[in-house]
Design a protein around this motif. Structure first.
Motif, PDB file in Angstrom:
ATOM      1  N   LEU A 243      22.819 -21.805 108.201  1.00  0.00           N
ATOM      2  CA  LEU A 243      21.502 -22.433 108.238  1.00  0.00           C
ATOM      3  C   LEU A 243      20.780 -22.191 109.552  1.00  0.00           C
ATOM      4  CD1 LEU A 243      22.309 -25.853 106.527  1.00  0.00           C
ATOM      5  CD2 LEU A 243      21.040 -23.935 105.556  1.00  0.00           C
ATOM      6  N   SER A 244      21.530 -21.987 110.629  1.00  0.00           N
ATOM      7  CA  SER A 244      20.906 -21.735 111.930  1.00  0.00           C
ATOM      8  C   SER A 244      20.282 -20.344 111.990  1.00  0.00           C
ATOM      9  CB  SER A 244      21.937 -21.864 113.048  1.00  0.00           C
ATOM     10  OG  SER A 244      22.909 -20.828 112.949  1.00  0.00           O
ATOM     11  N   GLY A 245      20.707 -19.473 111.090  1.00  0.00           N
ATOM     12  CA  GLY A 245      20.249 -18.088 111.131  1.00  0.00           C
ATOM     13  C   GLY A 245      20.891 -17.283 112.242  1.00  0.00           C
ATOM     14  N   MET A 246      21.877 -17.872 112.921  1.00  0.00           N
ATOM     15  CA  MET A 246      22.520 -17.224 114.056  1.00  0.00           C
ATOM     16  C   MET A 246      24.012 -17.027 113.794  1.00  0.00           C
ATOM     17  SD  MET A 246      20.039 -16.811 116.177  1.00  0.00           S
ATOM     18  CE  MET A 246      20.906 -16.452 117.716  1.00  0.00           C
ATOM     19  N   PRO A 247      24.581 -15.919 114.281  1.00  0.00           N
ATOM     20  CA  PRO A 247      26.033 -15.722 114.154  1.00  0.00           C
ATOM     21  C   PRO A 247      26.781 -16.639 115.113  1.00  0.00           C
ATOM     22  CG  PRO A 247      25.070 -13.980 115.472  1.00  0.00           C
ATOM     23  CD  PRO A 247      23.921 -14.810 114.971  1.00  0.00           C
ATOM     24  N   PHE A 248      28.097 -16.628 115.024  1.00  0.00           N
ATOM     25  CA  PHE A 248      28.901 -17.435 115.932  1.00  0.00           C
ATOM     26  C   PHE A 248      30.054 -16.604 116.479  1.00  0.00           C
ATOM     27  CE2 PHE A 248      30.289 -18.294 111.592  1.00  0.00           C
ATOM     28  CZ  PHE A 248      31.655 -18.047 111.657  1.00  0.00           C
ATOM     29  N   SER A 249      30.603 -17.067 117.586  1.00  0.00           N
ATOM     30  CA  SER A 249      31.684 -16.341 118.258  1.00  0.00           C
ATOM     31  C   SER A 249      33.019 -16.999 117.970  1.00  0.00           C
ATOM     32  CB  SER A 249      31.448 -16.324 119.776  1.00  0.00           C
ATOM     33  OG  SER A 249      30.203 -15.727 120.087  1.00  0.00           O
ATOM     34  N   GLN A 250      34.053 -16.190 117.844  1.00  0.00           N
ATOM     35  CA  GLN A 250      35.392 -16.715 117.667  1.00  0.00           C
ATOM     36  C   GLN A 250      36.368 -15.933 118.540  1.00  0.00           C
ATOM     37  OE1 GLN A 250      35.276 -14.978 113.316  1.00  0.00           O
ATOM     38  NE2 GLN A 250      37.389 -15.542 113.781  1.00  0.00           N
ATOM     39  N   THR A 251      37.391 -16.616 119.021  1.00  0.00           N
ATOM     40  CA  THR A 251      38.365 -15.973 119.898  1.00  0.00           C
ATOM     41  C   THR A 251      39.482 -15.345 119.078  1.00  0.00           C
ATOM     42  OG1 THR A 251      39.594 -18.034 120.121  1.00  0.00           O
ATOM     43  CG2 THR A 251      37.872 -17.590 121.748  1.00  0.00           C
ATOM     44  N   MET A 252      40.132 -14.371 119.660  1.00  0.00           N
ATOM     45  CA  MET A 252      41.170 -13.621 118.974  1.00  0.00           C
ATOM     46  C   MET A 252      42.321 -14.511 118.507  1.00  0.00           C
ATOM     47  SD  MET A 252      42.021 -10.505 118.020  1.00  0.00           S
ATOM     48  CE  MET A 252      41.125  -9.388 119.118  1.00  0.00           C
ATOM     49  N   HIS A 253      42.736 -15.451 119.345  1.00  0.00           N
ATOM     50  CA  HIS A 253      43.906 -16.264 119.039  1.00  0.00           C
ATOM     51  C   HIS A 253      43.544 -17.722 118.776  1.00  0.00           C
ATOM     52  CE1 HIS A 253      46.351 -12.834 120.124  1.00  0.00           C
ATOM     53  NE2 HIS A 253      45.733 -12.752 121.295  1.00  0.00           N
ATOM     54  N   GLY A 254      42.295 -17.963 118.400  1.00  0.00           N
ATOM     55  CA  GLY A 254      41.856 -19.324 118.124  1.00  0.00           C
ATOM     56  C   GLY A 254      42.053 -19.704 116.666  1.00  0.00           C
ATOM     57  N   PRO A 255      41.416 -20.767 116.231  1.00  0.00           N
ATOM     58  CA  PRO A 255      41.517 -21.207 114.845  1.00  0.00           C
ATOM     59  C   PRO A 255      41.069 -20.103 113.893  1.00  0.00           C
ATOM     60  CG  PRO A 255      40.394 -22.838 116.197  1.00  0.00           C
ATOM     61  CD  PRO A 255      40.517 -21.615 117.026  1.00  0.00           C
ATOM     62  N   SER A 256      41.623 -20.106 112.687  1.00  0.00           N
ATOM     63  CA  SER A 256      41.258 -19.083 111.714  1.00  0.00           C
ATOM     64  C   SER A 256      39.898 -19.395 111.096  1.00  0.00           C
ATOM     65  CB  SER A 256      42.321 -18.978 110.621  1.00  0.00           C
ATOM     66  OG  SER A 256      42.387 -20.193 109.892  1.00  0.00           O
ATOM     67  N   VAL A 257      39.180 -18.344 110.725  1.00  0.00           N
ATOM     68  CA  VAL A 257      37.863 -18.469 110.103  1.00  0.00           C
ATOM     69  C   VAL A 257      37.891 -17.725 108.770  1.00  0.00           C
ATOM     70  CG1 VAL A 257      35.408 -17.919 110.280  1.00  0.00           C
ATOM     71  CG2 VAL A 257      36.683 -18.633 112.318  1.00  0.00           C
ATOM     72  N   THR A 258      37.446 -18.405 107.722  1.00  0.00           N
ATOM     73  CA  THR A 258      37.345 -17.785 106.401  1.00  0.00           C
ATOM     74  C   THR A 258      35.933 -17.985 105.894  1.00  0.00           C
ATOM     75  OG1 THR A 258      39.651 -18.362 105.944  1.00  0.00           O
ATOM     76  CG2 THR A 258      38.296 -17.666 104.075  1.00  0.00           C
ATOM     77  N   ARG A 259      35.335 -16.933 105.380  1.00  0.00           N
ATOM     78  CA  ARG A 259      33.980 -17.029 104.832  1.00  0.00           C
ATOM     79  C   ARG A 259      34.068 -17.242 103.320  1.00  0.00           C
ATOM     80  NH1 ARG A 259      30.638 -15.723 109.027  1.00  0.00           N
ATOM     81  NH2 ARG A 259      31.614 -14.489 110.685  1.00  0.00           N
ATOM     82  N   PHE A 260      33.229 -18.139 102.834  1.00  0.00           N
ATOM     83  CA  PHE A 260      33.215 -18.465 101.402  1.00  0.00           C
ATOM     84  C   PHE A 260      31.822 -18.252 100.851  1.00  0.00           C
ATOM     85  CE2 PHE A 260      32.231 -21.358  97.951  1.00  0.00           C
ATOM     86  CZ  PHE A 260      33.315 -21.221  97.097  1.00  0.00           C
ATOM     87  N   HIS A 261      31.741 -17.530  99.743  1.00  0.00           N
ATOM     88  CA  HIS A 261      30.484 -17.397  99.000  1.00  0.00           C
ATOM     89  C   HIS A 261      30.809 -17.576  97.539  1.00  0.00           C
ATOM     90  CE1 HIS A 261      26.650 -16.096  97.451  1.00  0.00           C
ATOM     91  NE2 HIS A 261      26.181 -15.956  98.678  1.00  0.00           N
ATOM     92  N   ILE A 262      30.052 -18.443  96.883  1.00  0.00           N
ATOM     93  CA  ILE A 262      30.373 -18.782  95.503  1.00  0.00           C
ATOM     94  C   ILE A 262      30.346 -17.569  94.578  1.00  0.00           C
ATOM     95  CG2 ILE A 262      27.996 -19.391  94.861  1.00  0.00           C
ATOM     96  CD1 ILE A 262      29.223 -21.722  93.230  1.00  0.00           C
ATOM     97  N   ARG A 263      29.480 -16.598  94.876  1.00  0.00           N
ATOM     98  CA  ARG A 263      29.402 -15.425  94.001  1.00  0.00           C
ATOM     99  C   ARG A 263      30.703 -14.622  94.015  1.00  0.00           C
ATOM    100  NH1 ARG A 263      24.823 -13.951  91.682  1.00  0.00           N
ATOM    101  NH2 ARG A 263      22.900 -15.044  92.235  1.00  0.00           N
ATOM    102  N   ASP A 264      31.424 -14.674  95.109  1.00  0.00           N
ATOM    103  CA  ASP A 264      32.687 -13.938  95.177  1.00  0.00           C
ATOM    104  C   ASP A 264      33.708 -14.479  94.188  1.00  0.00           C
ATOM    105  OD1 ASP A 264      31.580 -12.449  97.219  1.00  0.00           O
ATOM    106  OD2 ASP A 264      32.464 -13.681  98.812  1.00  0.00           O
ATOM    107  N   GLN A 265      33.526 -15.726  93.768  1.00  0.00           N
ATOM    108  CA  GLN A 265      34.478 -16.344  92.843  1.00  0.00           C
ATOM    109  C   GLN A 265      34.238 -15.909  91.401  1.00  0.00           C
ATOM    110  OE1 GLN A 265      36.500 -18.094  94.951  1.00  0.00           O
ATOM    111  NE2 GLN A 265      34.918 -17.449  96.405  1.00  0.00           N
ATOM    112  N   PHE A 266      33.137 -15.197  91.164  1.00  0.00           N
ATOM    113  CA  PHE A 266      32.782 -14.831  89.794  1.00  0.00           C
ATOM    114  C   PHE A 266      33.310 -13.467  89.369  1.00  0.00           C
ATOM    115  CE2 PHE A 266      28.715 -17.601  90.260  1.00  0.00           C
ATOM    116  CZ  PHE A 266      29.499 -18.744  90.179  1.00  0.00           C
ATOM    117  N   ASP A 267      33.910 -12.727  90.301  1.00  0.00           N
ATOM    118  CA  ASP A 267      34.448 -11.410  89.954  1.00  0.00           C
ATOM    119  C   ASP A 267      35.571 -11.565  88.933  1.00  0.00           C
ATOM    120  OD1 ASP A 267      32.719 -10.265  91.755  1.00  0.00           O
ATOM    121  OD2 ASP A 267      34.190 -10.088  93.367  1.00  0.00           O
ATOM    122  N   GLY A 268      35.384 -10.961  87.769  1.00  0.00           N
ATOM    123  CA  GLY A 268      36.399 -11.020  86.722  1.00  0.00           C
ATOM    124  C   GLY A 268      36.511 -12.368  86.038  1.00  0.00           C
TER     125      GLY A 268
END
Length: 325
Positions: A243-268
């Motif tokens: 919603l901010s329209g801006m990316p975010f930074s994450q560290t190599m050994h920090g908490p895990s990040v997973t991206r979710f998009h509802i359309r990806d759930q519709f494959d097959g």
């Protein structure tokens, strides 16, 4: 030719024939809809909400998979007016005509396998909003189950975040923290069992983030960067919006990040799974609290878009088709 003419009906639709700002690009068009094609169900629309996901494609953000001209709108409630012999039991029933043509029109012809029947005890204003946000919330919570977890949601005043918070608590989360922008959301969040934290006070946000297991983030930008810099390493951030329209930074050994998009759930995806998802949604939705709706006739769609931009999530503008035949 005579039979086709008799079977034709007048249809109004909000159409976009090119990409651009929705207020300037959408047009209310009237045209004749021919006879119902074999195997399809014809639904007379009752109401359809306005969501960001309805307007973003009009701007051209998804031009790699969206090609005008198209009718806008992804969800809504209607009544079956006509059906093939195999589905005559649906005539007169309330349904969600999903995964077909755009819903911002008087009539939608759709494949019955993707049609969702609405339980009798679900009110219209709730049923009309049972797809975009509830399904996203359900699928995220099924994949990252909140039982026994300390959960945080950002954009806590939004519909999806409200559902994530309410349902996470009902599914056994130890607590839910809601990061919000507007002070008016705080009391409502408290009523629903969510701890409100103002997004404008990043040190306080960071303090709460040090003790979370699961974050559902719809904002990105500086807020997500702050969260990732404070969360414990075992925690996980689910990024389902920006919603901010801006990316975010994450560290190599920090908490895990997973991206979710509802359309990806519709494959097959197959219809039985699709139908089963909604059987899970209805019990959760029955006890949920969502913003009140503001019903606006289709012909006043400009007013509806203006209200959508100005409502601040206090209420949900919905297009009404009750006076169209």
């Amino acid at each position: 030719m005579v039979d086709q003419e008799l079977a034709s009906i007048e249809n109004r639709a909000l159409v976009y024939r090119a990409f651009g700002e929705p207020e300037k690009t959408l047009r209310l068009e009237t045209f004749k809809t021919g006879p119902l094609q074999p195997g399809l169900v014809r639904v007379g629309m009752s109401m359809s909400p306005i969501n960001p996901s309805d307007l973003i494609p009009v701007t051209g953000a998804y031009r790699h998979r969206v090609v005008p001209p198209l009718v806008a709108g992804y969800e809504g409630l209607g009544i079956v007016k006509e059906a093939p012999p195999t589905h005559t039991q649906l005539v007169g029933k309330r349904v969600l005509p999903l995964r077909g043509p755009g819903t911002w029109q008087d009539h939608v012809d759709c494949v019955p396998d993707w049609l969702i029947s609405v339980p009798d005890d679900i009110p219209d204003h709730l049923a009309a909003r049972a797809y975009i946000n509830p399904l996203a919330a359900l699928l995220m919570l099924k994949r990252w189950h909140p039982a026994g977890q300390s959960v945080m949601v950002t954009a806590a005043g939004s519909t999806c975040a409200r559902l994530l918070a309410q349902w996470a608590l009902s599914l056994g989360a130890t607590r839910v923290v809601g990061v919000h922008r507007s002070p008016r959301h705080a009391s409502d969040l408290l009523k629903r069992g969510t701890i409100p934290v103002n997004a404008g006070y990043l040190p306080e946000v960071a303090s709460w983030a040090r003790d979370v297991d699961l974050v559902f983030d719809a904002v990105g930008g500086n807020l997500a960067t702050t969260l990732l810099g404070s969360m414990p390493k075992h925690a996980r951030l689910i990024s389902y919006g920006l919603l901010s329209g801006m990316p975010f930074s994450q560290t190599m050994h920090g908490p895990s990040v997973t991206r979710f998009h509802i359309r990806d759930q519709f494959d097959g995806l197959q219809p039985p799974t699709w139908q089963a998802w909604f059987q899970e949604i209805w019990p959760l939705l029955r006890g949920s609290c969502l913003p009140e709706v503001e019903s606006i006739p289709l012909e006043n769609w400009h007013e509806a878009l203006t209200l959508f931009q100005q409502s601040g999530r206090r209420f949900k503008p919905v297009l009404s088709f009750q006076h169209s035949e």
